[in-house]
Scaffold this active site. Sequence first.
Site, mmCIF file in Angstrom:
data_model
loop_
_atom_site.group_PDB
_atom_site.id
_atom_site.type_symbol
_atom_site.label_atom_id
_atom_site.label_comp_id
_atom_site.label_asym_id
_atom_site.label_seq_id
_atom_site.Cartn_x
_atom_site.Cartn_y
_atom_site.Cartn_z
ATOM 1 N N GLU A 1 0.808 -1.222 0.000
ATOM 2 C CA GLU A 1 0.000 0.000 0.000
ATOM 3 C C GLU A 1 0.845 1.277 0.000
ATOM 4 O O GLU A 1 0.303 2.374 -0.162
ATOM 5 C CB GLU A 1 -0.955 -0.013 1.197
ATOM 6 C CG GLU A 1 -2.057 -1.067 1.021
ATOM 7 C CD GLU A 1 -2.991 -1.179 2.203
ATOM 8 O OE1 GLU A 1 -2.643 -0.700 3.300
ATOM 9 O OE2 GLU A 1 -4.070 -1.765 2.043
ATOM 10 N N GLU B 1 7.551 -21.497 7.994
ATOM 11 C CA GLU B 1 7.743 -20.600 9.140
ATOM 12 C C GLU B 1 8.797 -21.133 10.110
ATOM 13 O O GLU B 1 9.322 -20.402 10.940
ATOM 14 C CB GLU B 1 6.436 -20.367 9.877
ATOM 15 C CG GLU B 1 5.960 -21.529 10.717
ATOM 16 C CD GLU B 1 4.832 -21.112 11.668
ATOM 17 O OE1 GLU B 1 4.983 -21.368 12.863
ATOM 18 O OE2 GLU B 1 3.822 -20.540 11.205
#
Length: 311
Positions: A94, A125
Site C-alpha cells: 500500500e 515458518e
Amino acid sequence: MTSSSHPRDLRAELETLTTEAFRPELADIDQLPTLEIAKIMNGEDATVPAAVAARLPQIAAAIDAVAQRMGRGGRLVYAGAGTAGRLGVLDASECPPTFDTDPSQVVGLIAGGPGAMVTSVEGAEDSRELAAEDLDALGLTARDTVVGVSASGRTPYAVGAVEHARACGALTVGLSCNADSPLAAAADHGIEIVVGPELLTGSTRLKAGTAQKLVLNMLSTITMIRLGKTYGNLMVDVRASNDKLRARSRRIVALATGAGDEEIERALEATDGEVKNAILTILGGVDGPSAARLLAESDGHLRTALEKAAG
C-alpha cells in the site's frame, strides 16, 4: 537452521504464551446468540488500542531510527509467516499508491513466498535459513531496516530474519504480542504489544493481528511523514494512477492552496500531474521546472521548498 523441536517441547512452549492461553470462561461461546458473541468479540477488540498505547515510546523510537536509515536511501523490509507475513506484505504493497514510493523501498517477505499469501506453505515458518536466503536475495545492506513480525515472538522465520539482518549491520525491529519474546530480544528495537489470550484459543489473526496492523500502520505512515511524503495531513505524494486518485490529487491541491479549478488544472499540467510540485508552483509562485529543482534540493520536503521559494 530449521527448527527440530520435539512436538511435546513445542506444546509446552506454546502453553507458556499468553497469545495461546485457554479461557475457560468462553468455553460455551458456541452456544451463545450471535449478537452476544459479536458483543464479546467487539469488547475484546476494544482492548487492543490500549495495549498499543502502552508501547508508544518504543514504537516512536523505532520509527525515528527507520526514518533516519530510509532518509539515507535504505529500505524497509517486513518479514513474517502466516497472518504476520500477510500483514507485512499488505502494508508494503500500500506504500507505492499512497506515498509514491518505489516498490523496492518497502518490501514484505512472507515465509514460503508470494504463494503463502493465500495458501499455507507447510514448514516455511520453521526455517531460519529460508529467512536468511530471502534477505540475501534482496541484497540487504547496513542502510536497510528489517522488521520481524510474529504474534508468538518465537517464529523461527521472523527471528531468523532479524538475526541475519543484524549480522549484516541492518537496523532491526521485532514486533511481537508476547512479553519477553526471543524476537524482541534479538532486535535493536523490541516492540511487544501484549493483547492477552484470544477469543478462539491461539487464533492470533484476531487481537494479535489487529495489534500488528495498527503498529505497521504507524511504522510506515509516520516514517513517510518524517520523510516529507505529506504536507500537514495531506498525501501530497499520492500517485494519480486511476480516476479516483486523479480526483483526489485535484482535491489535495485545492485543500493545500485554496486555488480555483482552472489554476489547479494549469498547475498540474505544468508539473506532469505531480501534486507536491503543483502545490509549490501555486504557493511558491514558481514554474514547473523550478518547483522540481527546489523539491530536489529539499529532499522532497514541501515545507522546506516553500521556504526556499520565499527566501
